[in-house]
Design a protein around this motif. Structure first.
Motif, PDB file in Angstrom:
ATOM      1  N   UNK B  34      38.551  26.224  54.780  1.00  0.00           N
ATOM      2  CA  UNK B  34      38.675  24.760  55.044  1.00  0.00           C
ATOM      3  C   UNK B  34      37.399  24.484  56.027  1.00  0.00           C
ATOM      4  N   UNK B  35      37.636  24.623  57.180  1.00  0.00           N
ATOM      5  CA  UNK B  35      36.336  24.160  58.026  1.00  0.00           C
ATOM      6  C   UNK B  35      35.411  25.358  58.266  1.00  0.00           C
ATOM      7  N   UNK B  36      36.145  26.464  58.317  1.00  0.00           N
ATOM      8  CA  UNK B  36      35.111  27.638  58.364  1.00  0.00           C
ATOM      9  C   UNK B  36      34.900  28.144  59.636  1.00  0.00           C
ATOM     10  N   UNK B  37      35.630  27.100  60.759  1.00  0.00           N
ATOM     11  CA  UNK B  37      35.167  27.711  62.104  1.00  0.00           C
ATOM     12  C   UNK B  37      35.688  29.073  62.465  1.00  0.00           C
ATOM     13  N   UNK B  57      37.653  22.308  51.183  1.00  0.00           N
ATOM     14  CA  UNK B  57      37.076  21.156  51.992  1.00  0.00           C
ATOM     15  C   UNK B  57      36.785  19.712  51.038  1.00  0.00           C
ATOM     16  N   UNK B  81      38.182  16.350  65.392  1.00  0.00           N
ATOM     17  CA  UNK B  81      37.581  14.990  65.796  1.00  0.00           C
ATOM     18  C   UNK B  81      38.414  13.636  65.142  1.00  0.00           C
ATOM     19  N   UNK B 106      32.450  19.921  70.728  1.00  0.00           N
ATOM     20  CA  UNK B 106      32.343  18.980  69.548  1.00  0.00           C
ATOM     21  C   UNK B 106      31.922  19.455  68.163  1.00  0.00           C
ATOM     22  N   UNK B 107      31.085  20.397  68.373  1.00  0.00           N
ATOM     23  CA  UNK B 107      30.466  20.942  66.702  1.00  0.00           C
ATOM     24  C   UNK B 107      31.660  21.591  66.212  1.00  0.00           C
ATOM     25  N   UNK B 108      32.454  22.396  66.932  1.00  0.00           N
ATOM     26  CA  UNK B 108      33.791  22.864  66.289  1.00  0.00           C
ATOM     27  C   UNK B 108      34.747  21.906  66.028  1.00  0.00           C
ATOM     28  N   UNK B 110      34.329  18.818  64.911  1.00  0.00           N
ATOM     29  CA  UNK B 110      33.741  18.332  63.866  1.00  0.00           C
ATOM     30  C   UNK B 110      34.273  18.999  62.406  1.00  0.00           C
ATOM     31  N   UNK B 111      34.297  20.266  62.471  1.00  0.00           N
ATOM     32  CA  UNK B 111      34.443  21.051  61.445  1.00  0.00           C
ATOM     33  C   UNK B 111      35.948  21.650  61.234  1.00  0.00           C
TER      34      UNK B 111
ATOM     35  N   UNK C  46      29.298  30.418  66.747  1.00  0.00           N
ATOM     36  CA  UNK C  46      29.730  29.082  67.092  1.00  0.00           C
ATOM     37  C   UNK C  46      30.042  28.777  68.545  1.00  0.00           C
ATOM     38  N   UNK C  58      27.183  14.157  61.605  1.00  0.00           N
ATOM     39  CA  UNK C  58      28.158  14.953  62.550  1.00  0.00           C
ATOM     40  C   UNK C  58      27.491  16.246  62.971  1.00  0.00           C
ATOM     41  N   UNK C  59      27.619  16.626  64.134  1.00  0.00           N
ATOM     42  CA  UNK C  59      26.920  17.771  64.750  1.00  0.00           C
ATOM     43  C   UNK C  59      27.947  18.911  64.638  1.00  0.00           C
ATOM     44  N   UNK C  60      27.386  19.912  63.865  1.00  0.00           N
ATOM     45  CA  UNK C  60      27.798  21.056  63.645  1.00  0.00           C
ATOM     46  C   UNK C  60      27.080  22.252  63.905  1.00  0.00           C
ATOM     47  N   UNK C  61      27.754  23.616  64.113  1.00  0.00           N
ATOM     48  CA  UNK C  61      26.968  24.663  64.146  1.00  0.00           C
ATOM     49  C   UNK C  61      26.592  25.220  62.833  1.00  0.00           C
ATOM     50  N   UNK C  64      28.081  28.399  60.988  1.00  0.00           N
ATOM     51  CA  UNK C  64      29.430  28.538  60.576  1.00  0.00           C
ATOM     52  C   UNK C  64      29.482  27.927  59.301  1.00  0.00           C
ATOM     53  N   UNK C  66      29.051  27.812  55.552  1.00  0.00           N
ATOM     54  CA  UNK C  66      28.449  28.373  54.322  1.00  0.00           C
ATOM     55  C   UNK C  66      27.686  27.487  53.524  1.00  0.00           C
ATOM     56  N   UNK C  69      29.279  24.726  51.423  1.00  0.00           N
ATOM     57  CA  UNK C  69      30.137  23.491  51.886  1.00  0.00           C
ATOM     58  C   UNK C  69      28.807  22.626  52.346  1.00  0.00           C
ATOM     59  N   UNK C 131      29.833  16.116  76.627  1.00  0.00           N
ATOM     60  CA  UNK C 131      29.241  16.170  75.236  1.00  0.00           C
ATOM     61  C   UNK C 131      28.385  16.953  74.987  1.00  0.00           C
TER      62      UNK C 131
END
Lengths: 745, 288, 157
Positions: B34-37, B57, B81, B106-108, B110-111, C46, C58-61, C64, C66, C69, C131
């Protein structure tokens, strides 16, 4: 220029994302290197088995047998091999055994896992006590990497007569530098009639790496080149280790004839590179009835890991600082670095001093309690002043005002008022208890003892064809602001605007050896040499008729242009000269341990939640005297960052070891503070210019690491009452067990 | 990066039906992504055994938060989120908002997804205690149809779930609390943000005539899977708020949890702190 | 050999198509295949935020995510923040306030701050600290970073 908030020289590239760090450098055709490591702490290597399912003929493989020069990493003591050979002893569980390289990173990783080592295991020594007890002899005949004694007066007769004798034992754990950029190195070895070794890396000390590569390959000076790339933090963690990984990358390139990238991932970096030395300090102090310190005895022990590396010098700084900022007529200091079968620790901001200062600054609070005195008052009665003599016999020659420093910190944090308020609210039933604590300390600037004389650093100034000036020094930029501060110092000395001075790329083919970028020495020591070089540069322009004083910036620029056009090259160098009336005897540890000291008084306010044993730092004040401040914004940044690391060490950062290896070697499990974990750190500089540094500057970088841990421990005791807070980090688990000790008597 | 890129097969189904058909054809061979986290962390470390992945996803059927009179229905791909940004979640399920706020950063958020948080089955996950406290149900789907299970009986042991190899978590259904409610959530992590739980406690109580009419307590990081504190709940049900037996509840907790020592905390710490959080929650409940 | 996929994405407004392993980390695709080396790797799990980018706003790492996606994704990296040589107000504030020391966390920090100010143009100190809590910095103690974000927010007013 000195005293101005000049904008960071390389800052624009950093915010644009165009600054080139080691792993960003493109090298066409480069192989990916990996390191196969031991997994046992101690044993004899019998066989290397290359497993099934890997096309081994596609790989470059380097073992100890391949090494063309000397299989020893050049350091204080040349005892560490680059690779362990068959029949030789493995001495720690992350020890490099062989190196592999392949054009496909995935294949290289797969192959690493397919190598099996056959080892006859030997019993290992995994902690300080086992090493001191000689359960196994693993190093020399006594497991000692270094032993130091410092003696002043005679404490022996004091113990029986003193009004109070207080004994304490303190421990500190390892700490990871956690620079955000893991160790990284690129190498290219050209083999022909003349072998030439070049490396580009994330490294603090280009000439350490240069020396290590010369010895590894048996090459002369001019055939080794080391280039320092933009560096993503170091804090000491890239002081000595890069000699190892540069050697490894270069060996793979030498064998393959191709460029090689050796980039550690975080897990490997955490597991195998250097950390702060774990320590155990036993203190015994005697006071008279009025609370004057009469005698101090210290037994200071560091866990030095499997090889000496920098332990002898870390030990030396720790030993010199163990007496703290107090006057004491009778002192015995016994310091030892012991060997264990663990990856060797190394340099980390503070370099031994945070360990011993934690002990003495915690101990002073304990003494105050035993003597029935306020901890502030006990410190005030014993502070060093001008004319006093430190443990090594060094006389304080500067106008030192420790009471002023301490009082400023106390005033900034409203120490008395808030303590009184918390004393009332802490009696209420809620789980949150608050307290304030203090630590007063110093940090010796530059190398200990004769270090500067041994290195005899050289730095220079060069005129460029566009009329601007370039700074030539091997000191590296790791974020501390060296580029900016050097440019400011040279601009000040030449009377030029900051924009006309820049800093040359740190490349050993181009810049002289200004010594390693360590020990809070760059601004004070190298800066002073640059000041001399700049003045020499200007004088030579004047003497050769290119420039007339007084001059404008435009006239200076025109003169440099003309001189460069005329002479082809225009450089002027300066070299370190030992200041008069400084002396040091390395055999007896007597004399001026440092040319001068920076001084600090830090105060912390904490809130402890007795439901969870979590600690919040609610306020932190850092007051220091660091001579003249060259760039207040950058200097404050150094203090804030150092305090954050100190808070981390004090409260959260714990290296968990099992069988000699770090088992929490992930960022998820080694806890450094986030922005949500820290208060706004409040920084105050009290300036007191010192003749040793450029424009009166002293060292800054390491000082802020020394104060936070003891200040926090003292604040915790103020919040919770008498408690055995003798060990960092003071994790919630540890606080719980210490509180239970009190509850269970 | 220690891991390497092994040959893998990834399918990106366009519809839920397609995904379920694939799962049904070769049950257990496909690992949903899914989000891969969570999954990507294991993959990057080189520890992931699976080689065939089903990327969920893009399945719009699993997205969105729907509200009716009685419940909120979260598509399993709802991110943390999404939870934080949804007004109805704030209104009815403050504990879920707090769970989402403290999951990574936040970055986690969001995913990472609610369904992933459930199906990854980590005992340290931060939304499960809140879902347990609110009496959530899961809607599981396969080609054969769908079934509903109480979330409280979904986790059956460490990484063991009432989830067949051909099933996916489609929805998380959370009944809206009625009457006078009390909500409590607290996570104790390794630090204030971007932290993994050492202890997490979420509770929901319905109060009626000065007594505890309904109570559910969800716990994280103190057992092989997220658990309800059933012995404690049993003890407190029906008790008057004015005189809750806090110390007895703390004792009863012993039979509800089975913490272990690990890299982040000792079993002793977890056990003491869970008791303290329970007591704190009950003191607040007394004041409610 | 692993199956490869044809990945199409937009980075800083420019379209790219390339063959990649479906599980290649977006981070590696950006750094190694497309040479956007401004985005860094700090931990690969992450945790540190050094590899933060914006993916579809959106902010992402990126470590993480692939590749599979990121298909069709719109990406902003640190290289996309400035307008030519003109720094964004955040970049300028990081420069003048000493918000970047070693600079390794800076690209991720700038993306996280950009995202924060888009959601909350005038955050107080606590909001800035929350934040940015997914972006670790080891140099600054965060004081100058918080100052830089608040300075940029004030200047945008």
């Amino acid at each position: 220029m000195i005293g101005a908030n000049s904008v960071r020289k390389e800052g624009r590239a950093k915010v644009l994302g165009t600054a080139i760090y080691t792993d960003d450098k493109f090298m066409p055709g480069a192989l990916h290197g990996v390191t196969v490591r031991s997994s046992v702490p101690r044993g004899i290597l019998r066989e290397i088995v290359f497993g099934e399912g890997i096309a081994w003929d596609e790989f470059t493989i380097v073992t100890a047998a391949d090494i063309p020069g000397t299989n020893r990493v050049a350091s204080v003591v040349d005892d560490q091999p680059f690779l362990v050979g068959l029949g030789e002893e493995i001495t720690h569980p992350e020890q490099p055994i062989l190196l592999l390289a392949h054009s496909d990173r995935a294949e290289a990783e797969r192959a690493r896992a397919a190598v099996r080592l056959v080892v006859d295991e030997l019993p290992a020594i995994l902690d300080i006590q086992a090493s001191l007890d000689l359960e196994q002899v693993i190093y020399s005949t006594d497991n000692l990497l270094k032993e130091i004694r410092i003696e002043k007066g005679d404490p022996a007769p004091i113990w029986a007569q003193a009004a109070h004798v207080v004994v304490g034992e303190y421990r500190t754990g390892a700490q990871e530098q956690m620079y955000l950029e893991p160790n990284a190195m690129l190498a290219l070895v050209e083999r022909g009639a003349e072998t030439r070794v070049s490396v580009w890396g994330s490294l603090q000390c280009p000439y350490y790496v240069h020396g290590a590569l010369k010895q590894l390959f048996g090459l002369p000076e001019g055939r080794v080149r080391v280039v320092a790339m933009e560096m993503g933090g170091a804090f000491g963690g890239k002081e000595d280790y890069p000699s190892v990984n540069a050697g490894h990358a270069a060996l793979l390139s030498w064998k393959s004839g191709l460029p090689v990238r050796l980039i550690y991932d975080r897990e490997e970096d955490l597991a195998c590179t250097t950390k702060r030395h774990p320590s155990r300090t036993r203190l015994r102090t005697a006071f008279d009835a009025e609370g004057h310190l009469l005698a101090l005895e210290a037994d200071f022990v560091l866990d030095g890991g499997a090889y000496a590396t920098l332990s002898p010098v870390v030990l030396s700084r720790g030993a010199v600082h163990v007496g703290g900022v107090y006057r004491c007529p009778n002192v015995r200091i016994h310091a030892r670095a012991v060997a264990t079968n663990t990856p060797p620790p190394g340099a980390f901001r503070g370099f031994g001093a945070p360990q011993s200062l934690f002990a003495i600054e915690r101990h002073m609070d304990l003494c105050a309690r035993r003597l029935g005195l306020d901890a502030v008052e006990l410190r005030r009665r014993n502070f060093l002043h001008m004319g006093d003599t430190m443990a090594t016999g060094q006389v304080i020659r500067e106008d030192l005002d420790l009471p002023g420093l301490m009082d400023r910190a106390l005033a900034e944090i409203h120490y008395a008022d808030r303590r009184a308020a918390h004393a009332i609210t802490n009696t209420e039933s809620g789980p949150i208890k608050r307290g304030l604590g203090l630590a007063v300390f110093m940090h010796g600037c530059g190398f200990t003892g004769n270090g500067e004389s041994h290195v005899a650093s050289v730095a220079g100034v060069e005129g460029l064809s566009d009329g601007t000036v370039s700074v030539l020094a091997a000191s590296t930029e790791m974020g501390q602001g060296k580029n900016t501060v050097f440019a400011q110092i040279v601009a000040e000395a030449l009377g030029l605007p900051y924009e006309l001075v820049d800093v040359a790329c740190v490349d050993t083919d181009h810049v002289p050896n200004s010594g390693p970028t360590v020990a809070s020495r760059s601004t004070m020591m190298v800066g002073r040499i640059l000041e001399d070089a700049a003045i020499g540069f200007k004088q030579s322009l004047v003497q050769q008729g290119f420039l007339q004083e007084p001059y404008t910036a435009e006239a200076f620029q025109a003169a440099v242009k003309k001189a460069v056009a005329h002479l082809g090259r225009l450089r002027c160098y300066g070299q370190y000269h030992r200041p008069p009336n400084i002396s040091w005897d390395d055999k007896t540890y007597r004399g001026d341990a440092y040319p001068t000291y920076s001084w600090g008084a830090y105060a912390a306010e904490v809130a402890v939640d007795l439901d969870t044993y979590e600690v919040r730092v609610e306020d932190f004040v850092a007051v220091q005297e660091v001579g003249r401040v060259v760039n207040p914004t950058l200097a404050a940044g150094q203090i804030e960052g150092g305090v954050a690391q100190g808070i981390g060490w004090g409260l959260w950062e714990e290296v968990t070891m099992k069988q000699g290896r770090m088992v929490n070697n992930q960022m998820t499990n080694y806890i450094i503070p986030t922005s949500a974990d820290l208060p706004r750190i409040r920084v105050v500089f009290l300036e007191n210019a010192h003749h040793a540094g450029p424009g009166g500057a002293k060292g800054i970088g390491e000082l802020p690491m020394d104060g936070p841990a003891p200040a926090l421990a003292n604040a915790l005791e103020n919040a919770l009452g008498p408690l055995r807070l003798d060990e960092v980090p003071m994790t919630p688990d540890r606080l719980l067990s210490r509180c239970e000790e009190v509850a269970h008597g | 990066m220690r891991g390497y890129l092994p040959p893998v097969e990834v399918r990106v189904p366009a519809t839920l039906g397609e995904a379920l058909t694939l799962l049904a054809a070769e049950p257990g061979l496909w690992t949903p992504l899914a989000g891969g986290t969570d999954l990507m962390v294991v993959f990057n470390a080189g520890h992931l055994k699976a080689t065939r992945f089903l990327d969920l996803s893009r399945l719009t059927e699993l997205r969105g938060i729907a509200e009716d009179n009685n419940l909120l229905s979260f598509g399993s791909l709802s991110t943390y989120t999404d939870l934080r940004e949804c007004r109805a979640v704030h209104q009815h399920f403050p504990n879920l908002v707090k769970s989402a706020q403290v999951t990574g950063a936040l970055a986690i958020q969001n995913r990472g997804t609610l369904g992933g948080n459930i199906a990854n089955a980590s005992p340290a996950a931060d939304t499960p205690p809140s879902l347990l406290a609110y009496g959530a149900e899961l809607e599981l789907v396969s080609v054969l149809g769908s079934r509903r299970v109480a979330y409280a009986s979904f986790h059956q042991g460490y990484k063991q779930m009432d989830l067949a190899p051909d099933e996916l978590v489609a929805k998380v259904l959370v009944p809206k609390p009625t009457g006078r409610g009390f909500h409590y959530f607290r996570k104790v992590g390794t630090r204030q943000a971007q932290a993994i739980s050492k202890v997490c406690l979420a509770a929901y109580a319905r109060l009626e005539k000065g007594c505890v009419a309904e109570l559910r307590i969800g716990l994280g990081s103190v057992a092989p899977a997220p658990v309800r504190a059933r012995a404690v709940e049993q003890l407190l049900l029906g008790q008057p708020l004015a005189s809750l037996p806090i110390e007895a509840a703390r004792l009863a907790l012993g039979s509800d949890i089975s913490p272990i020592d690990d890299i982040r905390a000792t079993a002793h710490y977890r056990s003491v702190v869970t008791g303290n959080l329970l007591a704190q929650m009950l003191r607040e409940l007394t004041q409610a | 050999m692993a199956d490869q996929i044809m990945l199409s994405l937009k980075v800083n407004g420019q379209s790219h198509s390339l063959q990649v392993h479906p599980f290649a980390r977006l981070l590696d695709v950006l750094r190694e295949d497309l040479r956007f080396t401004g985005t860094k790797e700090g931990c690969g799990e992450g945790e540190c935020g050094v590899c933060s980018i914006l993916l579809n706003g959106r902010l992402v790492n990126s470590c993480l995510v692939p590749a599979v996606q990121a298909q069709g994704g719109e990406i902003v990296t640190v290289e996309g923040l400035a307008d030519g040589q003109r720094l964004s107000s955040l970049q300028d504030a990081f420069l003048t306030q000493n918000g970047a020391q070693c600079g390794f966390c800076t690209p991720g920090m700038l993306l996280a701050a950009t995202d924060l100010l888009q959601r909350n143009p005038h955050p107080d100190e606590a909001a800035v600290r929350e934040g940015l809590a997914g972006n670790l910095c080891r140099c600054t103690g965060y004081v100058k970073i918080v100052d830089a974000v608040q300075t940029a927010a004030r200047e945008a007013r």
